[in-house]
Design a protein around this motif. Structure first.
Motif, PDB file in Angstrom:
ATOM      1  N   PRO A  22       1.107  -0.969  -0.115  1.00  0.00           N
ATOM      2  CA  PRO A  22       0.097  -0.011   0.275  1.00  0.00           C
ATOM      3  C   PRO A  22       0.313   1.219   0.166  1.00  0.00           C
ATOM      4  CG  PRO A  22      -0.768  -1.490   2.267  1.00  0.00           C
ATOM      5  CD  PRO A  22       0.655  -2.372   1.321  1.00  0.00           C
ATOM      6  N   MET A  23       0.554   2.530  -0.417  1.00  0.00           N
ATOM      7  CA  MET A  23       1.436   3.882  -0.781  1.00  0.00           C
ATOM      8  C   MET A  23      -0.462   4.472  -0.348  1.00  0.00           C
ATOM      9  SD  MET A  23       3.605   5.092  -3.937  1.00  0.00           S
ATOM     10  CE  MET A  23       4.350   7.252  -3.602  1.00  0.00           C
ATOM     11  N   LEU A  24       0.081   5.722   0.156  1.00  0.00           N
ATOM     12  CA  LEU A  24      -0.801   7.013   0.370  1.00  0.00           C
ATOM     13  C   LEU A  24       0.208   8.103   0.151  1.00  0.00           C
ATOM     14  CD1 LEU A  24      -3.534   6.958   2.892  1.00  0.00           C
ATOM     15  CD2 LEU A  24      -1.907   8.530   3.199  1.00  0.00           C
ATOM     16  N   GLY A  25      -1.083   9.343  -0.166  1.00  0.00           N
ATOM     17  CA  GLY A  25      -0.462  10.797   0.022  1.00  0.00           C
ATOM     18  C   GLY A  25       0.390  10.994  -0.608  1.00  0.00           C
ATOM     19  N   PRO A  26       0.708  10.663  -2.249  1.00  0.00           N
ATOM     20  CA  PRO A  26       1.510  11.427  -3.193  1.00  0.00           C
ATOM     21  C   PRO A  26       1.120  12.764  -3.005  1.00  0.00           C
ATOM     22  CG  PRO A  26       0.400   9.759  -4.488  1.00  0.00           C
ATOM     23  CD  PRO A  26       0.276   9.550  -3.038  1.00  0.00           C
ATOM     24  N   TYR A  27       1.863  13.668  -3.034  1.00  0.00           N
ATOM     25  CA  TYR A  27       1.883  15.256  -3.167  1.00  0.00           C
ATOM     26  C   TYR A  27       2.041  15.471  -4.837  1.00  0.00           C
ATOM     27  CZ  TYR A  27       6.718  15.872  -1.731  1.00  0.00           C
ATOM     28  OH  TYR A  27       8.054  15.976  -1.521  1.00  0.00           O
ATOM     29  N   GLY A  28       1.320  14.860  -5.583  1.00  0.00           N
ATOM     30  CA  GLY A  28       1.093  15.006  -7.080  1.00  0.00           C
ATOM     31  C   GLY A  28      -0.097  15.119  -7.198  1.00  0.00           C
ATOM     32  N   TYR A  29      -0.761  15.748  -8.368  1.00  0.00           N
ATOM     33  CA  TYR A  29      -2.052  16.791  -8.668  1.00  0.00           C
ATOM     34  C   TYR A  29      -2.791  16.043 -10.082  1.00  0.00           C
ATOM     35  CZ  TYR A  29      -0.495  19.968  -5.805  1.00  0.00           C
ATOM     36  OH  TYR A  29      -0.257  20.598  -4.277  1.00  0.00           O
ATOM     37  N   THR A  30      -2.467  14.469 -10.440  1.00  0.00           N
ATOM     38  CA  THR A  30      -2.710  13.812 -11.870  1.00  0.00           C
ATOM     39  C   THR A  30      -4.267  13.069 -11.498  1.00  0.00           C
ATOM     40  OG1 THR A  30      -1.372  11.970 -11.929  1.00  0.00           O
ATOM     41  CG2 THR A  30      -0.986  14.625 -12.729  1.00  0.00           C
ATOM     42  N   SER A  31      -4.866  12.651 -12.783  1.00  0.00           N
ATOM     43  CA  SER A  31      -6.060  11.094 -12.304  1.00  0.00           C
ATOM     44  C   SER A  31      -5.404  10.161 -12.433  1.00  0.00           C
ATOM     45  CB  SER A  31      -7.217  11.835 -13.446  1.00  0.00           C
ATOM     46  OG  SER A  31      -6.845  11.894 -14.689  1.00  0.00           O
ATOM     47  N   ALA A  32      -3.876  10.531 -12.999  1.00  0.00           N
ATOM     48  CA  ALA A  32      -3.178   8.960 -13.756  1.00  0.00           C
ATOM     49  C   ALA A  32      -3.059   8.082 -12.407  1.00  0.00           C
ATOM     50  CB  ALA A  32      -2.285   9.269 -14.465  1.00  0.00           C
ATOM     51  N   MET A  33      -2.901   8.732 -11.282  1.00  0.00           N
ATOM     52  CA  MET A  33      -3.127   7.691 -10.179  1.00  0.00           C
ATOM     53  C   MET A  33      -3.922   7.154  -9.913  1.00  0.00           C
ATOM     54  SD  MET A  33      -0.671   9.763  -7.794  1.00  0.00           S
ATOM     55  CE  MET A  33      -1.540  11.289  -7.501  1.00  0.00           C
ATOM     56  N   PHE A  34      -5.512   7.399  -9.659  1.00  0.00           N
ATOM     57  CA  PHE A  34      -6.053   6.819  -9.188  1.00  0.00           C
ATOM     58  C   PHE A  34      -7.771   6.259 -10.299  1.00  0.00           C
ATOM     59  CE2 PHE A  34      -7.815  11.250  -8.744  1.00  0.00           C
ATOM     60  CZ  PHE A  34      -8.688  11.235  -9.425  1.00  0.00           C
ATOM     61  N   ARG A  35      -7.062   6.977 -12.014  1.00  0.00           N
ATOM     62  CA  ARG A  35      -8.263   6.896 -12.989  1.00  0.00           C
ATOM     63  C   ARG A  35      -7.079   5.749 -13.619  1.00  0.00           C
ATOM     64  NH1 ARG A  35     -10.467  12.063 -14.837  1.00  0.00           N
ATOM     65  NH2 ARG A  35     -11.357  12.102 -13.514  1.00  0.00           N
ATOM     66  N   PRO A  36      -7.805   4.546 -13.691  1.00  0.00           N
ATOM     67  CA  PRO A  36      -8.260   3.635 -13.550  1.00  0.00           C
ATOM     68  C   PRO A  36      -8.366   3.828 -11.654  1.00  0.00           C
ATOM     69  CG  PRO A  36      -7.020   2.159 -14.291  1.00  0.00           C
ATOM     70  CD  PRO A  36      -7.214   3.418 -14.918  1.00  0.00           C
ATOM     71  N   PRO A  37      -8.382   3.095 -10.638  1.00  0.00           N
ATOM     72  CA  PRO A  37      -8.299   3.015  -9.818  1.00  0.00           C
ATOM     73  C   PRO A  37      -7.359   1.552  -9.050  1.00  0.00           C
ATOM     74  CG  PRO A  37     -10.928   1.998  -9.685  1.00  0.00           C
ATOM     75  CD  PRO A  37     -10.124   2.861 -11.291  1.00  0.00           C
ATOM     76  N   VAL A  38      -6.372   1.892  -8.565  1.00  0.00           N
ATOM     77  CA  VAL A  38      -5.280   0.948  -8.093  1.00  0.00           C
ATOM     78  C   VAL A  38      -5.159   0.759  -6.559  1.00  0.00           C
ATOM     79  CG1 VAL A  38      -2.915   0.523  -8.533  1.00  0.00           C
ATOM     80  CG2 VAL A  38      -3.662   2.143  -9.797  1.00  0.00           C
ATOM     81  N   ARG A  39      -5.656  -0.266  -6.446  1.00  0.00           N
ATOM     82  CA  ARG A  39      -6.042  -1.197  -5.453  1.00  0.00           C
ATOM     83  C   ARG A  39      -4.767  -0.695  -4.309  1.00  0.00           C
ATOM     84  NH1 ARG A  39      -8.464  -4.654  -2.646  1.00  0.00           N
ATOM     85  NH2 ARG A  39      -7.485  -5.931  -0.854  1.00  0.00           N
ATOM     86  N   TYR A  40      -3.812  -0.555  -4.319  1.00  0.00           N
ATOM     87  CA  TYR A  40      -3.026  -0.301  -3.083  1.00  0.00           C
ATOM     88  C   TYR A  40      -2.546   1.366  -3.505  1.00  0.00           C
ATOM     89  CZ  TYR A  40      -2.537  -5.179  -3.089  1.00  0.00           C
ATOM     90  OH  TYR A  40      -2.927  -7.070  -3.370  1.00  0.00           O
ATOM     91  N   LEU A  41      -3.021   2.210  -4.407  1.00  0.00           N
ATOM     92  CA  LEU A  41      -2.178   3.340  -4.373  1.00  0.00           C
ATOM     93  C   LEU A  41      -4.099   4.889  -3.527  1.00  0.00           C
ATOM     94  CD1 LEU A  41      -0.497   5.412  -5.136  1.00  0.00           C
ATOM     95  CD2 LEU A  41      -0.782   5.821  -7.863  1.00  0.00           C
ATOM     96  N   PHE A  42      -3.392   5.048  -2.443  1.00  0.00           N
ATOM     97  CA  PHE A  42      -4.160   6.076  -1.821  1.00  0.00           C
ATOM     98  C   PHE A  42      -4.015   7.448  -2.185  1.00  0.00           C
ATOM     99  CE2 PHE A  42      -5.627   2.309  -0.439  1.00  0.00           C
ATOM    100  CZ  PHE A  42      -6.921   1.913  -0.197  1.00  0.00           C
ATOM    101  N   ASN A  43      -4.570   8.367  -3.552  1.00  0.00           N
ATOM    102  CA  ASN A  43      -4.535   9.714  -3.218  1.00  0.00           C
ATOM    103  C   ASN A  43      -5.096  10.329  -2.477  1.00  0.00           C
ATOM    104  OD1 ASN A  43      -3.063  11.740  -4.873  1.00  0.00           O
ATOM    105  ND2 ASN A  43      -5.244  12.394  -5.905  1.00  0.00           N
ATOM    106  N   ILE A  44      -5.245  11.657  -2.545  1.00  0.00           N
ATOM    107  CA  ILE A  44      -5.337  12.449  -1.088  1.00  0.00           C
ATOM    108  C   ILE A  44      -5.806  14.410  -1.807  1.00  0.00           C
ATOM    109  CG2 ILE A  44      -3.365  13.611   0.345  1.00  0.00           C
ATOM    110  CD1 ILE A  44      -5.232  12.579   2.326  1.00  0.00           C
ATOM    111  N   TYR A  45      -5.446  14.168  -2.643  1.00  0.00           N
ATOM    112  CA  TYR A  45      -5.371  15.930  -3.397  1.00  0.00           C
ATOM    113  C   TYR A  45      -6.149  15.686  -4.269  1.00  0.00           C
ATOM    114  CZ  TYR A  45      -1.130  18.574  -2.285  1.00  0.00           C
ATOM    115  OH  TYR A  45      -0.167  18.670  -0.773  1.00  0.00           O
TER     116      TYR A  45
END
Length: 398
Positions: A128-151
């Motif tokens: 699991p990885m949480l909280g990268p400080y980046g702003y692109t939807s490539a990090m969650f679209r499509p959703p990646v099970r182990y990557l959690f965005n916060i911005y």
């Protein structure tokens, strides 16, 4: 040599199987007394003050948690590696942290490109990885099970910007300019702006893209001025944002100026100097509360500073961001229970619905949702205070 009897053999086999099962149940990076968390941060590169700030904020929250007894009796330890804002180093650091240091999870990361490069490794290793400080939807679209965005993304912010221009700046048919990197950040920005501009019948934005290695933005700024742009949005890295502001002042280009959340720190204003206050003044999106404010999360942060990091006399927004993402991770670990595994952490984070940190907008995840939030607010520079003031509450695109 004395031959072993069948009872001794069976006993030995049973002990071996029991030991193996016990080892199999022990999660990587988790012991009876400790949870190891890793992070690849920009500690010496072009955005080092961001990485250093996030690092210090993460360690501050973990110090608070540990002083209060840890999580289910375990202390949380953070192991950081420097990537210098270089993607190849981010990948190398990930491998070291997961294969040599054996961390349980990853927390924070420089920008958007690094985390995107890690996606196949996270999926394969189930880290699991949480909280990268980046702003692109490539990090969650499509959703990646182990990557959690916060911005909220640049797409979200571009859409919110168009709503703000119409409702707050009262502009009927403005000419919108976008100046962004030729990558996922630029793609997100363009997609969001076009969607909302089409809704309002505003036509197409004037677009200028550049490579991340660029150091001169004079031609792009000059072309945008020549096209009579009324509003300019540049969701770029801090050093590029400074250069763009200075170039606008140099050629007396005075549209409404909007920047990325990384530009809301006082350090950015120091770097930009008078150019931040030139013309109509500069605005930027914020994805968290002000570290100096009386918001609940900021007050908690200030109290933790006084107890566990009193040497930090000038705390900044990146300290607060690090503190905030550490808080979300620890909430997930707490909810995952004493029998902690990576899969249980993922499931616990997925169950967060409107979780209030007091720092970020309410955080929500789900099985098909790794976005965290799509909200932002807008800050504006105050020339007299030489600082930002809050202009809006949390906004969501209409």
């Amino acid at each position: 040599m004395k031959k072993r009897g069948w009872k001794e053999i069976l006993c030995g086999v049973a002990l071996t199987l029991a030991f193996s099962a016990s080892g199999a149940l022990a999660e990587t990076g988790v012991s009876d007394k400790e949870i190891l968390v890793g992070g690849s941060l920009d500690l010496t590169g072009p955005a080092a003050f961001m990485g250093q700030g996030v690092h210090r904020g993460i360690k501050l929250y973990f110090s608070k948690v540990n002083a209060e007894g840890g999580i289910h009796g375990r202390k949380v330890t953070f192991v950081a590696e420097d990537d210098g804002y270089v993607v190849a180093k981010t990948v190398a650091n990930y491998k070291k942290l997961t294969m040599k240091d054996n961390v349980f999870a990853m927390l924070g990361s420089s920008g958007s490109v690094g985390p995107k490069a890690l996606i196949p490794y996270l999926a394969e290793d189930k880290v699991p990885m949480l909280g990268p400080y980046g702003y692109t939807s490539a990090m969650f679209r499509p959703p990646v099970r182990y990557l959690f965005n916060i911005y909220s993304t640049c797409e979200d912010q571009a859409r919110i910007l168009m709503d703000f221009v119409k409702a707050n700046l009262k502009m009927d048919k403005p000419k919108i300019g976008l100046l962004a990197e030729d990558n996922e950040i630029g793609e997100d920005t363009i997609r969001g702006a076009k969607a909302q501009m089409a809704k309002y019948g505003w036509g197409e934005p004037e677009i200028e893209l550049y490579k991340r290695s660029a150091i001169d933005f004079s031609s792009q700024v000059l072309r945008l001025k020549g096209k009579n742009v009324d509003v300019l949005f540049f969701p770029v890295i801090v050093s590029h944002g400074v250069s763009i502001l200075k170039e606008c002042q140099k050629i007396d280009f005075t549209p409404y100026l909007f920047g990325a959340p990384t530009m809301t720190d006082i350090k950015f204003l120091e770097m930009a100097g008078e150019s931040a206050f030139y013309g109509k003044g500069f605005r930027a999106f914020a994805t968290q509360v002000d570290e100096k404010s009386d918001a609940a999360g900021a007050k908690e942060f200030q109290q933790a500073l006084a107890k566990y990091d009193p040497e930090n006399k000038i705390p900044n927004s990146f300290n607060l961001f690090g503190y905030g993402i550490a808080k979300v991770l620890c909430e997930g670990i707490q909810r995952a229970g004493k029998d902690l595994t990576r899969e249980k952490l993922v499931e616990a984070l997925e169950a967060l619905k409107g979780y209030e940190t007091g720092i970020f907008p309410p955080v929500t995840y789900g099985k098909e949702n790794r976005r965290g939030t799509d909200a932002a607010r807008i800050l504006k520079v105050d020339k007299e205070k030489k600082d930002f003031v809050i202009e809006t509450t949390w906004l969501n695109a209409k």
